[in-house]
Design a protein around this motif. Structure first.
Motif, PDB file in Angstrom:
ATOM      1  N   GLN A  69       0.828  -1.210   0.000  1.00 29.61           N
ATOM      2  CA  GLN A  69       0.000   0.000   0.000  1.00 29.61           C
ATOM      3  C   GLN A  69       0.862   1.261   0.000  1.00 29.61           C
ATOM      4  OE1 GLN A  69      -2.932  -0.161   3.183  1.00 29.61           O
ATOM      5  NE2 GLN A  69      -3.273  -2.331   2.810  1.00 29.61           N
ATOM      6  N   THR A 124      -3.800  -7.199  -2.741  1.00 30.19           N
ATOM      7  CA  THR A 124      -3.718  -5.819  -2.265  1.00 30.19           C
ATOM      8  C   THR A 124      -3.739  -4.841  -3.427  1.00 30.19           C
ATOM      9  OG1 THR A 124      -2.428  -6.548  -0.356  1.00 30.19           O
ATOM     10  CG2 THR A 124      -2.352  -4.202  -0.887  1.00 30.19           C
ATOM     11  N   HIS A 157       0.704   4.192  -2.827  1.00 36.96           N
ATOM     12  CA  HIS A 157       0.054   5.473  -2.543  1.00 36.96           C
ATOM     13  C   HIS A 157       0.942   6.503  -1.850  1.00 36.96           C
ATOM     14  CE1 HIS A 157      -3.883   4.322  -3.954  1.00 36.96           C
ATOM     15  NE2 HIS A 157      -3.861   3.226  -3.213  1.00 36.96           N
ATOM     16  N   GLN A 165      -6.342  -1.799  -4.080  1.00 43.98           N
ATOM     17  CA  GLN A 165      -5.823  -0.476  -3.780  1.00 43.98           C
ATOM     18  C   GLN A 165      -5.747   0.448  -4.993  1.00 43.98           C
ATOM     19  OE1 GLN A 165      -4.862   0.937  -0.815  1.00 43.98           O
ATOM     20  NE2 GLN A 165      -5.695  -0.847   0.221  1.00 43.98           N
TER      21      GLN A 165
END
Length: 385
Positions: A232, A260, A236, A264
């Motif tokens: 993550q 994930t 991001h 995401q």
């Protein structure tokens, strides 16, 4: 081998981190009486590069403190204040657990008689993919198994897309075996500004990998929640800027990182890399099925190490079989993007940190990657409508 100066700086950073108290005693690991973050086992890694920049990994297990940003800031400030350290960057890994909540909900109340009531819990919905500011398209390059040349394909595909006039980035999401630092010939730690990691730029590509944050010989021994947290953050918490396309080099298989990623970030499509042999194709089919299950378009199959040109007569030698990926693509109603031959200069250029698309752009192998990139770029145009 790490120089003594770097080792001394690393120890000084650890000593500075040991002055930071564990917040509210919340994240102290079992069996660790110490109340500082080093003694409590929360500092998973400390590295110092040749430019005296510090990289720190804080691993909270399944019980993160309420304000992780405050702890990140405290750790960065402590490291920056070490004499000789020029910069500090902190990576956080953590996952929440519902175990305590479930235990509390099942515990009898003070005046309750009889067995505790059985409470039905509705599982939370999966997170919705969140756009990465400035990025138009995201492409996942995947394989069902390792050793099929996926990372080399990813970097040359990204360079091919750049040749098509697309502003391109590449993200190495292989947490346990990052290849991008070697493929690009980079080992410097990235800078950080405003809580964002500043990616490297190499051969015109914006590039990021967990390998830039860890020592090259340091093994990553994280369980699923830590891997998901790092994934993550790499998606991001990197300052990607304006990109037409971000190519993501996935780890092999269909595990935590893949799940994930699709939760995401919105994927424009995926590319499956396989060798012609049956064993690799079995696993490639699993990768295709996974992307279809989550609604991600699959742009097609690439058959890597497809053939070897005999150095004496030029005849094609099919070391790993012949045509398996193309046949599988036809059977599964998926486009076939092309074949990449098995050649020594592809390996040599990759090991030297100078991909074949850069080191020998006019060779047949580069032409194969270029043809695949054109097809992928066309798929992106089609996806935009």
């Amino acid at each position: 081998m790490t120089s003594p100066d770097k080792e001394s700086l690393k120890q000084a950073v650890k000593d500075a981190l040991a002055t930071i108290t564990v917040p509210d005693g919340e994240v102290k690991k079992a069996g660790s009486p110490a109340q500082d973050i080093v003694g409590a086992g929360l500092v998973s890694a400390v590295i110092v590069d040749d430019e005296a920049r510090a990289g720190i990994v804080l691993d909270f297990g399944t019980s993160a403190p309420g304000d992780v940003e405050a702890l990140r800031t405290a750790a960065e400030n402590a490291a920056r204040n070490v004499n000789g350290i020029t910069q500090a960057n902190v990576v956080l890994t953590a996952a929440k657990t519902e175990t305590a909540a479930k235990t509390a909900s099942a515990r009898p109340r003070p005046n309750q008689t009889g067995p505790a009531p059985t409470l039905k819990r509705t599982p939370p919905p999966p997170p919705s993919p969140k756009e990465i500011p400035g990025i138009r398209h995201i492409i996942a390059v995947a394989s069902g198994k390792g050793g099929v040349g996926k990372s080399t394909t990813s970097i040359n595909l990204a360079l091919g897309l750049k040749e098509q006039g697309l502003k391109t980035g590449i993200l190495d999401l292989d947490i346990f075996g990052p290849s991008l630092p070697m493929l690009l010939g980079l080992d410097a730690r990235p800078n950080a500004e405003d809580k964002k990691i500043i990616p490297h730029v190499a051969h015109g590509l914006t590039a990021m990998s967990i390998g830039f944050l860890l020592d090259v010989d340091q093994p990553v021994v994280w369980r699923g929640p830590r891997v998901m947290g790092a994934t993550q953050q790499l998606i991001h918490e990197v300052a990607w800027g304006e990109l037409d396309v971000l190519v993501i080099d996935m780890p092999p298989g269909t595990g935590d990182v893949q799940l994930t990623l699709v939760q995401q970030a919105p994927l424009s499509g995926a590319v499956i890399v396989s060798t012609p042999q049956d064993l690799a194709l079995i696993d490639a089919r699993k990768g295709l099925a996974m992307f279809r299950k989550v609604g991600t378009p699959v742009f097609g199959f690439i058959e890597n190490m497809s053939y070897l040109n005999c150095p004496s007569c030029g005849h094609e030698i099919h070391v790993f079989g012949h045509g398996g990926a193309e046949a599988a693509a036809q059977e599964l109603n998926t486009p076939f993007l092309g074949r990449v031959p098995l050649h020594m200069r592809i390996r040599e250029s990759a090991d030297a940190g100078n991909p074949i698309m850069v080191s020998d752009p006019d060779c047949p192998e580069a032409a194969a990657y270029r043809s695949i990139a054109r097809k992928v770029a066309h798929s992106l145009e089609t996806a935009e409508g």
